[in-house]
Design a protein around this motif. Sequence first.
Motif, short mmCIF file in Angstrom:
data_model
loop_
_atom_site.label_atom_id
_atom_site.label_comp_id
_atom_site.label_asym_id
_atom_site.label_seq_id
_atom_site.Cartn_x
_atom_site.Cartn_y
_atom_site.Cartn_z
N GLU A 1 0.65 -1.31 -0.07
CA GLU A 1 0.29 0.15 0.20
C GLU A 1 0.42 1.06 -0.09
O GLU A 1 0.79 1.77 -0.61
CB GLU A 1 -0.92 0.26 1.47
N LEU A 2 2.08 1.03 1.08
CA LEU A 2 2.82 2.51 1.02
C LEU A 2 3.32 2.82 -0.85
O LEU A 2 3.74 3.81 -0.63
CB LEU A 2 4.25 2.33 1.60
N VAL A 3 3.89 1.26 -1.72
CA VAL A 3 5.05 1.89 -2.79
C VAL A 3 3.00 2.30 -3.74
O VAL A 3 3.29 3.04 -4.53
CB VAL A 3 4.45 0.29 -2.73
N GLY A 4 1.92 1.76 -3.60
CA GLY A 4 0.51 2.11 -4.07
C GLY A 4 0.49 3.89 -3.89
O GLY A 4 0.05 4.29 -5.11
N VAL A 5 0.37 4.34 -2.47
CA VAL A 5 0.49 5.74 -2.31
C VAL A 5 1.41 6.02 -3.07
O VAL A 5 1.10 7.28 -3.79
CB VAL A 5 0.59 5.97 -0.83
N VAL A 6 2.87 6.01 -2.87
CA VAL A 6 4.09 6.84 -3.53
C VAL A 6 3.45 6.72 -4.88
O VAL A 6 3.99 7.89 -5.89
CB VAL A 6 5.24 6.39 -3.15
N ALA A 7 3.13 5.90 -5.18
CA ALA A 7 2.81 5.90 -6.84
C ALA A 7 2.06 6.04 -7.70
O ALA A 7 2.00 7.23 -8.50
CB ALA A 7 2.94 4.63 -7.56
N VAL A 8 1.02 6.52 -6.93
CA VAL A 8 -0.13 7.01 -7.11
C VAL A 8 0.50 8.74 -7.09
O VAL A 8 -0.10 9.86 -7.78
CB VAL A 8 -1.32 6.93 -6.44
N ILE A 9 0.71 9.44 -5.88
CA ILE A 9 1.05 10.72 -5.92
C ILE A 9 2.41 11.30 -6.85
O ILE A 9 1.65 11.83 -7.90
CB ILE A 9 2.00 10.92 -3.94
N GLY A 10 3.01 10.19 -7.36
CA GLY A 10 4.04 10.58 -8.29
C GLY A 10 3.17 11.05 -9.75
O GLY A 10 3.69 11.20 -10.85
N ALA A 11 2.62 10.00 -9.85
CA ALA A 11 1.87 9.73 -11.95
C ALA A 11 0.99 10.70 -11.64
O ALA A 11 1.20 11.20 -12.76
CB ALA A 11 1.10 7.99 -11.64
N LEU A 12 0.44 10.91 -10.60
CA LEU A 12 -0.71 11.92 -10.53
C LEU A 12 -0.13 14.13 -10.30
O LEU A 12 -0.23 14.69 -11.42
CB LEU A 12 -1.47 13.13 -9.02
N ALA A 13 1.09 13.37 -9.92
CA ALA A 13 2.14 14.54 -9.91
C ALA A 13 1.96 15.18 -11.18
O ALA A 13 2.52 16.15 -12.10
CB ALA A 13 3.06 14.80 -9.48
N MET A 14 3.16 14.19 -12.23
CA MET A 14 3.40 13.71 -13.01
C MET A 14 2.65 14.33 -14.52
O MET A 14 2.74 14.83 -15.07
CB MET A 14 3.91 12.84 -13.81
N HIS A 15 1.46 14.66 -14.34
CA HIS A 15 0.37 14.40 -14.68
C HIS A 15 -0.76 16.38 -14.70
O HIS A 15 -1.64 15.86 -15.05
CB HIS A 15 -0.80 13.48 -15.20
N ALA A 16 0.02 17.08 -13.92
CA ALA A 16 -0.83 18.34 -12.99
C ALA A 16 -1.35 18.80 -14.05
O ALA A 16 -0.40 19.75 -14.89
CB ALA A 16 -0.42 18.39 -12.41
N GLN A 17 -2.38 19.25 -14.85
CA GLN A 17 -2.76 20.27 -15.83
C GLN A 17 -3.09 21.87 -15.01
O GLN A 17 -3.59 22.63 -15.39
CB GLN A 17 -4.15 19.35 -15.89
#
Length: 514
Positions: A189-205
């Motif tokens: 879950e911790l890996v998933g949280v970090v992955a979600v945050i990273g993916a969303l940050a890289m696609h910020a509009q």
Amino acid sequence: MTTTQPRHHDSDDLAQLGYQPQLRRSLGTFASFAAGFSFVSILTTIFQLFGLGYSLGGAAFFWTWPLVYVGQFLVALCFAEMAARYPISGAIYQWSRRLGGEVVGWFGGWFMILAQIVTAAAAAIALQVVLPTVWSGFQIIGDNPSLTSSSGAANAVLLGTVLLIVTTTINCIGVHWMSRINAIGVTCELVGVVAVIGALAMHAQRGPQVVFDTSHATTTGSGGYLGAFIVSGLMAAYVMVGFGSAGELAEETVNPRRVAPRTIRFALTASAVGGGLMLITALMAAPTLGEELAAGGLPYVLQSVLGSFWGKVLLVDVAVAVFICTLAIQTACSRLIFSMARDHRLPFSDQLSRVNPRTQAPVAPAVLIGVLCVAVLLVNVGNPAIFATLASVCIVLIYLAYLSVTVPMLYQRLRGWPHGATVRDSEGKPVFTLGRWGVPINAAAVLYGGAMVINLAWPRAEIYDPTGQSPLLQWAGPITIAVVVIAGIACFPRRAHPRPVTAVLPNLPATKGI
């Protein structure tokens, strides 16, 4: 001069509290942290509830998250001090009983048991939101995966029942395997949280200033945006509970006076930081800030950002989070039932207080919780709206259980508690204490808890009757509290407690000046 009491074993703490060690003491710091973090389970709860918060308060609902965290952290500080002084299973029940007496303690445990059973059922039903999206083969009954459809509701009960059978089996095997599985799940879950945050940050509009956007809020009535903001805070209130699970596992934790207070605070803080970053990056990456975001929530944003393949990989991680969340809630509840049964406070206490001599785990409470959770799940087949209402109301009961600790704790503080010698852990080090900040922090925790109970139970159609078909459900909060209290009065044990507490127990072990 000062003499220091010799090193003692963790079992000495139980002996001083009137109990003999029965459970296996093998949990370390990470396992203790995992118990609280997996109960909160931000990957599960934010995945489910992001749309609720956004639809009510718009993007600015984000600010309810740090506000609720601050309030809950005040409660966590009070819990940490109690965990340091009374490292014993059934934490809420045991702490409130020692601070407020038998009636307060019993009702604290009663509220928490009912709330955790419904919460575990609500967590288990979340599999229906995840698995059929990963693979259509998980839709075993019918072809409509929506929770509000007849086939979706029935399939949700089936998937939830299978999950509860698995978690019940793990809890029966023993805390060693439970902790190992939970630790692996929390790591995922911790890996998933970090992955979600990273993916969303890289696609910020858009930039982080989006959190000041108050458009798209539900501003009904005369309260304007403030009213919508207050209601949207229920999302954060639903998520940030269960951080005290480390206290429930104190009898199975090595050096619990040191470990449990630390992991109670850290589990809540880690959840708050991770969840806050998920919220703000989701708002920044959302394709639109309109009705699509309100209806689709975080899944809508992730599918837009990650695409089909990586979106499904993340959904698998969410399914793992749902699994360990259900496991953690059931484990905490089983220890609470065991603790109360050991004191002959529940029906069939002799059976519920037995510990399997091989696994050193309370088997009967785990089985009972599994059966009751499945029974709660069946409500969803007949009326999903009622199930959603039950899931919301159970959070009110959790906050009432928290107040059963913080209110008598404040009363005792005003009378001079804590008093006596300095409490030390099994390594001879002083344990966590609020010191001179105890009264203001405790008082603020009580005020916060009371305000949240009122906010959670307030009769609102948008929370308890969103379809507008059952007006009586608006009053589900006050009605449920009244019913639970009346049922609690009827079930309150009439026999004397085998270990009466006439005052706050002495703080031992300690160092004393001579």
